[in-house]
Design a protein around this motif. Structure first.
Motif, PDB file in Angstrom:
ATOM      1  N   ARG A   1     -56.085 -96.201  83.685  1.00  0.00           N
ATOM      2  CA  ARG A   1     -57.011 -95.679  82.668  1.00  0.00           C
ATOM      3  C   ARG A   1     -58.351 -95.309  83.292  1.00  0.00           C
TER       4      ARG A   1
ATOM      5  N   ASN B   1     -57.631 -91.815  84.901  1.00  0.00           N
ATOM      6  CA  ASN B   1     -57.560 -90.624  84.051  1.00  0.00           C
ATOM      7  C   ASN B   1     -58.784 -90.440  83.164  1.00  0.00           C
ATOM      8  N   GLY B   2     -59.772 -91.294  83.333  1.00  0.00           N
ATOM      9  CA  GLY B   2     -61.040 -91.052  82.657  1.00  0.00           C
ATOM     10  C   GLY B   2     -61.168 -91.709  81.295  1.00  0.00           C
ATOM     11  N   VAL B   3     -60.136 -92.427  80.856  1.00  0.00           N
ATOM     12  CA  VAL B   3     -60.235 -93.087  79.551  1.00  0.00           C
ATOM     13  C   VAL B   3     -61.242 -94.229  79.614  1.00  0.00           C
TER      14      VAL B   3
ATOM     15  N   PRO C   1     -65.799 -82.580  81.786  1.00  0.00           N
ATOM     16  CA  PRO C   1     -65.440 -82.587  80.358  1.00  0.00           C
ATOM     17  C   PRO C   1     -63.949 -82.912  80.235  1.00  0.00           C
ATOM     18  N   SER C   2     -63.531 -83.472  79.089  1.00  0.00           N
ATOM     19  CA  SER C   2     -62.155 -83.972  79.045  1.00  0.00           C
ATOM     20  C   SER C   2     -61.140 -82.850  79.199  1.00  0.00           C
ATOM     21  N   LYS C   3     -61.487 -81.636  78.793  1.00  0.00           N
ATOM     22  CA  LYS C   3     -60.566 -80.521  78.986  1.00  0.00           C
ATOM     23  C   LYS C   3     -60.315 -80.284  80.471  1.00  0.00           C
TER      24      LYS C   3
ATOM     25  N   SER D   1     -58.324 -83.060  82.014  1.00  0.00           N
ATOM     26  CA  SER D   1     -56.902 -83.097  81.669  1.00  0.00           C
ATOM     27  C   SER D   1     -56.126 -81.972  82.342  1.00  0.00           C
TER      28      SER D   1
ATOM     29  N   SER E   1     -51.294 -87.788  82.158  1.00  0.00           N
ATOM     30  CA  SER E   1     -50.878 -89.177  82.051  1.00  0.00           C
ATOM     31  C   SER E   1     -49.667 -89.320  81.147  1.00  0.00           C
TER      32      SER E   1
ATOM     33  N   PRO F   1     -48.308 -92.185  78.941  1.00  0.00           N
ATOM     34  CA  PRO F   1     -48.668 -93.525  78.478  1.00  0.00           C
ATOM     35  C   PRO F   1     -47.436 -94.420  78.383  1.00  0.00           C
TER      36      PRO F   1
ATOM     37  N   GLY G   1     -49.290 -80.960  75.249  1.00  0.00           N
ATOM     38  CA  GLY G   1     -49.712 -80.977  76.641  1.00  0.00           C
ATOM     39  C   GLY G   1     -50.460 -79.711  77.039  1.00  0.00           C
TER      40      GLY G   1
ATOM     41  N   ALA H   1     -55.295 -78.320  76.605  1.00  0.00           N
ATOM     42  CA  ALA H   1     -56.456 -77.951  77.418  1.00  0.00           C
ATOM     43  C   ALA H   1     -56.369 -76.514  77.920  1.00  0.00           C
TER      44      ALA H   1
ATOM     45  N   GLN I   1     -49.118 -80.058  81.069  1.00  0.00           N
ATOM     46  CA  GLN I   1     -50.544 -79.987  81.403  1.00  0.00           C
ATOM     47  C   GLN I   1     -50.773 -79.278  82.735  1.00  0.00           C
TER      48      GLN I   1
END
Lengths: 367, 405
Positions: free
Chosen positions: B46, B49-51, B70-72, B75, B80, B82, B100, B103, B153
């Motif tokens: 986590r 992946n930036g969470v 930025p999350s876009k 990603s 990821s 999960p 997926g 982004a 993705q």
């Protein structure tokens, strides 16, 4: 492309159903008017803004005094003119249609906001008022009715303001360090609703002669509808719904959970803010003109999800049109009987058993 | 494309979960994160992946800090899978995989790569149920749908959190074969948290062993999965061996019935005669040395698995002087010597036995089934305990009966 075709078909289908329900509703009333005549009268009543005049007015705020306010007057022209007897044109265009159109707008607003809230909270029991919007509107409206000197802005403005203050308050209570956990938001919403409910009850107890008006407002009503209400509500609901529709894909991804949504490229907190703010404004616009109308925002998204699936790109527009159709139909019942009923009673009276039917048929678990 | 984790500290709710964790993953590499429950494997993913935002350190994808993107943008670089996701709403497989693409698709517009979803579904072998609802799929199929979503993705770094958890053997292997293949595709770095050490060793190029929020060791599986390190990380007794079918390390957990036998015991065996004795002594908690034994023999293999010190001689040869002399040192250091009955006359065993202060000969000509051996050897432990109290120069047992006086 297949999904796109399916979305278009459902959207057009529910829209046509809404139009059909609205026209049928306009034939019903003390004076029977045939459907073709109603359709022509409705086309005649169709008007577009042709000119706008801006002018400065002022609003009196307690303790502040006059505050200048920019107001706008719109002039309308009707491009169509079919031959309909004046009396029937008046009944359809000025009495029945404003109420029907407002019912459609309010129903659509509640259904859209309910769809967004259920997706947002990943909880099929969520409805538009879950973060305190309706309770806030109720406090504003009831106070304005019972103590007009305390809130001298009219019932609608007070209700609208109360709704937004309540929603924003719940958001602030549930936010810590830039994060708003959904579970906290839900609990803060429940607590604030209870608190505001107490205030509403207190005001009603002390409302004296205006108790009847206050109770009527609380039960949800469309009988005072006029074109001015439509003018206020329609733009907010249309613009808000379009914004929410633009976020339909984000809403889909959010259903997978916030961490997943983050890794898939959704700016989770910002998206939540937009969804909360816009759906609160849309709900507030509906509630401030029509009072607290229950079950539309809960039932309609449920039923539509069973019909079209969970994809918000289809679910949002179809729920909007179905919500409008449902409320117009319920309001037609409310006004067609020997005595006018508050429409909130009808939606709850029809909605609750229908909901239980769904529950018993185990379809609700599928959400 | 490389993923570089540098000195990452993570705190959750005021508790430090990761402490100065570093790891690097290059192109075409499959790196397994292994460690006990609660060690911080998921948290490490986590943080990658930036969470989760690290309080110190950084996660770099080709020298770009993940947490500042930025999350876009993030990603598009890191995808990821999960461990489990609330796929409760009845989206179809295709709709789920389309997520997926979030982004890549502009808010108002269509996918610039309309084939991406189909390709991802093909690659993850879920295309055949593209139009079924995800909720109707089995656990392994759902896992592959989430994998397809991550592939859509089109990110050069792929993270998987326990991709084999709750899958049956067939689906575990199938999933990991797929993941292995993805790592072998050009320009993709894959990190997977895997709780099954055997599978991790078999499929991963490198392992990162995490315990208590720290990296205990990282590198090739055979270097990382030593009995000592696994024991330290998992606080469990294990035997580490080599899978004869694949040549990869295998880790066998042992029952936690370790006795408190404090003695140091030397075992004289040779081929396979000492194996049940070694197992029993390991259970009893003794410090054991072995040898001489033939290289690659079962006795040698067993000693390695338990991490016992062993003197070895090449196969099919008798111990040379050096080996005998080393064994003699071990015999001298031991409190007791145990001779596997079958191997009494092998090599220099008789000489070594005679050099001991106390010795037990076990299992001479007796049936050596596991169950049979166990019956004998429980009394072996008793015998050894007795030896410690009253040292006797010779206690000879044969036919399965251990004399203890």
């Amino acid at each position: 492309m297949r999904a796109y075709t399916r979305a278009s078909a459902w959207t057009v289908g529910t829209f046509l159903a809404l139009v059909a329900v609205m026209l049928t509703s306009a034939t019903i009333g003390p004076v029977d008017i045939p459907l073709d005549r109603v359709a022509l009268a409705a086309l005649d009543a169709f008007a577009v803004p042709s000119a706008a005049t801006f002018y400065v007015t002022s609003v009196v705020f307690p303790a502040i005094g006059d505050v200048p306010w920019l107001a706008v007057d719109l002039a309308y022209t009707s491009p169509l003119d079919f031959a309909v007897p004046d009396q029937q044109q008046l009944i359809v265009g000025e009495i029945r249609l404003p109420r029907i159109v407002l019912g459609a707008v309010v129903g659509a607003a509640l259904a859209v906001a309910g769809t967004v809230m259920q997706g947002f909270f990943r909880n099929p029991m969520a409805d538009p008022s879950i973060i305190g919007v309706s309770s806030g509107a109720a406090v504003g409206a009831v106070t304005a009715i019972a103590f007009p000197l305390l809130l001298p802005f009219g019932i609608q403005v007070s209700a609208f303001a109360g709704a937004l203050v309540a929603a924003f308050g719940v958001y602030l209570l549930a936010t810590d360090g830039g994060r708003t956990p959904v579970a906290t938001l839900l609990l803060a919403g429940v607590a604030v609703q209870t608190f505001l409910g107490a205030i509403t009850s207190y005001v009603i107890v002390h409302s004296g002669d205006s108790i009847r008006e206050a109770m009527y407002w609380l039960m949800g009503h469309l009988h005072l509808a006029n074109w001015a209400d439509v003018e206020l509500t329609l733009p907010i609901v249309v613009v808000g719904s379009i914004v929410l529709l633009a976020y339909a894909r984000d809403l889909n991804v959010l259903l997978a959970g916030e961490e997943d949504a983050h890794t898939l490229g959704v700016e989770v907190e910002r998206t939540k803010q937009v969804l909360l703010a816009v759906s609160s404004v849309v709900t507030a616009a509906a509630v401030s003109v029509a009072g607290v109308i229950g079950f539309v925002g809960l039932i309609v998204p449920h039923v539509m999800r069973l019909l079209v699936g969970p994809d918000h790109r289809i679910l949002l527009p179809t729920s909007a049109f179905a919500g409008g159709a449902f409320l117009v139909a319920a309001d037609t019942f409310a006004r067609a009987g020997p005595a006018e009923l508050p429409v909130g009673i009808v939606t709850a009276f029809v909605g609750a058993p229908f909901f239980l039917y769904l529950l018993r048929n185990r379809e609700v678990h599928a959400l | 494309m490389t993923l570089d984790v540098r000195d990452v500290d993570v705190e959750l709710g005021g508790t430090q979960i990761l402490d100065a964790v570093s790891a690097a993953v290059g192109d075409g590499r499959l790196v397994g994160v292994v460690g006990p429950n609660g060690a911080g494997k998921s948290t490490l993913l986590r943080a990658m992946n930036g969470v989760v935002e690290p309080v110190a350190g950084s996660v770099l994808v080709d020298d770009e800090a993940v947490h500042e993107l930025p999350s876009k943008a993030a990603s598009r670089r890191i995808a990821s899978v999960p461990q489990d996701t609330s796929l409760g709403f009845e989206f179809t497989v295709r709709e789920t995989v389309e997520m997926g693409r979030h982004a890549h698709v502009p808010r108002f517009g269509s996918d610039p790569d309309p084939e991406a979803v189909e390709r991802a579904m093909e690659r993850a072998e879920v295309a055949q149920f593209a139009d079924r609802e995800v909720t109707s799929l089995s656990g392994g199929e759902k896992q592959r749908v989430l994998l397809a979503r991550a592939l859509a993705q089109q990110a050069p770094v792929l993270l998987l959190d326990e991709p084999t958890a709750s899958l049956d053997v067939n689906h575990q292997v199938r999933t990991l074969e797929l993941v292995r293949g993805l790592a072998d595709d050009a320009d993709r770095a894959v990190v997977a948290a895997i709780h099954d050490l055997d599978l991790a060793a078999r499929y991963c190029d490198e392992l990162v062993l995490v315990a208590d929020g720290r990296v205990l060791d990282s590198g090739r599986p055979e270097d990382v999965l030593t009995p000592e390190q696994v024991r330290e990380a998992f606080d469990a007794r294990v035997a580490v061996g080599t899978d004869p079918a694949t040549g990869d390390p295998t880790v066998t957990p042992l029952p936690d019935t370790e006795g408190d036998l404090a003695e140091r015991v030397h075992v004289l065996g040779g081929g396979d005669a000492a194996t049940p004795i070694l197992r029993e002594l390991a259970d009893a908690g003794a410090t054991v040395t072995v040898g001489p034994v033939s290289e690659g023999s079962l006795d040698h293999e067993t000693a390695t698995r338990f991490g016992f010190e062993a003197v070895t001689v090449p196969p099919f040869s008798t111990p040379d002087d050096a080996a005998v002399s080393r064994a003699r040192d071990l015999v001298g250091a031991a409190d007791a010597v145990v001779v596997a009955g079958d191997a009494v006359s092998w090599g220099a065993n008789e000489t070594l036995r005679d050099a001991a202060d106390a010795a037990v000969v076990v299992g001479d000509a007796g049936p050596r089934t596991v169950a049979g051996a166990r019956v004998e050897l429980v009394s072996l432990v008793d015998a050894l305990a007795a030896l410690d109290v009253e040292p006797e120069p010779f206690a000879v047992a044969d036919g399965g009966n251990v004399a203890d006086d």
